[in-house]
Design an enzyme around this catalytic site. Structure first.
Site, PDB file in Angstrom:
ATOM      1  N   ASP A  36       0.826  -1.216   0.000  1.00 53.60           N
ATOM      2  CA  ASP A  36       0.000   0.000   0.000  1.00 53.60           C
ATOM      3  C   ASP A  36       0.859   1.264   0.000  1.00 53.60           C
ATOM      4  O   ASP A  36       2.028   1.234   0.379  1.00 53.60           O
ATOM      5  CB  ASP A  36      -0.889   0.033   1.250  1.00 53.60           C
ATOM      6  CG  ASP A  36      -2.186  -0.751   1.076  1.00 53.60           C
ATOM      7  OD1 ASP A  36      -2.353  -1.395   0.020  1.00 53.60           O
ATOM      8  OD2 ASP A  36      -3.021  -0.710   1.997  1.00 53.60           O
ATOM      9  N   ASP A  37       0.232   2.362  -0.358  1.00 56.56           N
ATOM     10  CA  ASP A  37       0.838   3.701  -0.267  1.00 56.56           C
ATOM     11  C   ASP A  37       1.996   3.901  -1.236  1.00 56.56           C
ATOM     12  O   ASP A  37       2.884   4.722  -0.996  1.00 56.56           O
ATOM     13  CB  ASP A  37       1.313   4.025   1.172  1.00 56.56           C
ATOM     14  CG  ASP A  37       0.229   3.834   2.216  1.00 56.56           C
ATOM     15  OD1 ASP A  37      -0.959   3.785   1.837  1.00 56.56           O
ATOM     16  OD2 ASP A  37       0.560   3.718   3.404  1.00 56.56           O
ATOM     17  N   HIS A  95      -7.566   4.185   1.215  1.00 58.02           N
ATOM     18  CA  HIS A  95      -6.540   4.526   2.198  1.00 58.02           C
ATOM     19  C   HIS A  95      -7.222   4.680   3.558  1.00 58.02           C
ATOM     20  O   HIS A  95      -8.254   5.343   3.669  1.00 58.02           O
ATOM     21  CB  HIS A  95      -5.884   5.849   1.766  1.00 58.02           C
ATOM     22  CG  HIS A  95      -4.723   6.289   2.605  1.00 58.02           C
ATOM     23  ND1 HIS A  95      -3.703   5.442   2.979  1.00 58.02           N
ATOM     24  CD2 HIS A  95      -4.409   7.512   3.136  1.00 58.02           C
ATOM     25  CE1 HIS A  95      -2.805   6.127   3.697  1.00 58.02           C
ATOM     26  NE2 HIS A  95      -3.222   7.371   3.806  1.00 58.02           N
TER      27      HIS A  95
END
Length: 303
Positions: free
Chosen positions: A13-14, A134
């Site tokens: 993620d991210d 998110h």
């Protein structure tokens, strides 16, 4: 364990948050430890991340962000219900508070989500095969409907529903964090019907809350996978394939002021826990465990 064929999507993620996060995720991908990434299009290194994904052929989807940093939709950057008095998104908990007080305009949520899909398309040259939220904003009340509509409009097939089997047995998670996780779980249960109605799919099993940061170890990943597979309701006997998504956040720690989504990097991003995840994921004993359990790493487009 039944000798199931397990398809495991390990999602970093991210991606796009900062150059050091990008580098860590790419290193994990090249080591065969991450098989999929989720891009923050409002991240300060998003364009760089998209280039890296193209260069190394990394399967990439969209990490929709309504809680950290700045919107990507021009119209919403100055005057919108999604912003706090400092002109940034409300934050992980602030977003939830504003939502519960009825302060968020859902047409602005939809506008921003669509702008993020369009920017993703612009950066990568294709639509995202999967799209999640998110800080798990996509399963929140009201937001879940708008999110599902956007996915259906763009024909995005897959998402993430963060219901983690075995979460309740994780006594190492501090109470304040556990409260947040149980909230995410409850929101997720209430989202299943909405996503189903819009024809959206997700893997059979989600793992990632119990293995985040300092709680990640080869044995925590191994036991999370094993217990989840054992808990699976005995599906129709002919179905011998189980799909799992493991959410991870590897990277080299951010060094301010570089990084973030408009406000600089947060504490978790600057912490040693990112590097700890990276070092755990690339351990050879984890890879050999996958082999011994007939676990094949893949991405959403391989489902």
């Amino acid at each position: 364990l039944r000798m199931l064929q397990v398809k495991l999507i390990v999602t970093g993620d991210d991606f796009g948050y900062c150059p050091r996060r990008n580098q860590g995720i790419v290193d994990c991908f090249l080591a065969g430890a991450v098989s999929n990434v989720s891009l923050l299009v409002n991240g300060s290194a998003a364009a760089d991340a998209a280039k890296l994904a193209r260069r190394y052929n990394i399967p990439i989807g969209l990490h929709a962000n309504l809680s950290e940093g700045s919107p990507v939709c021009e119209v919403l950057k100055t005057n919108s219900s999604l912003l706090n008095q400092d002109g940034f998104f409300h934050g992980k908990m602030g977003f939830r508070t504003a939502l519960s007080k009825g302060l968020l305009n859902m047409s602005e949520v939809k506008q921003e989500l669509k702008a993020q899909v369009e920017l993703f398309h612009e950066l990568t040259g294709h639509l995202p095969p999967h799209m999640d939220g998110h800080q798990h904003v996509h399963v929140l009340p009201e937001v879940r409907h708008v999110f599902a509509e956007v996915l259906e409009e763009y024909g995005i097939k897959y998402t993430r529903v963060p219901i983690e089997p075995g979460l309740h047995n994780c006594d190492w998670i501090p109470p304040s964090l556990m409260d947040f996780y149980l909230g995410v779980e409850e929101d997720s249960f209430n989202t299943v019907d909405v996503f189903t109605k819009h024809g959206i799919r997700w893997p059979d099993i989600y793992i990632g809350l119990s293995t985040m940061g300092r709680n990640m170890s080869v044995s925590s990943i191994r036991s999370a996978i094993d217990s989840a597979v054992l808990q699976l309701p005995a599906k129709a006997p002919q179905s011998s394939t189980v799909t799992i998504e493991l959410m991870v956040h590897p990277g080299y720690p951010s060094v301010p002021p570089v990084g973030g989504c408009g406000e600089g990097p947060d504490d978790f991003s600057q912490s040693w826990e990112r590097l700890h995840e990276l070092q755990t994921l690339i351990k050879p004993e984890l890879q050999s465990h996958y082999k011994s359990r007939n676990i094949q790493l893949c991405s959403f487009k391989d489902l």
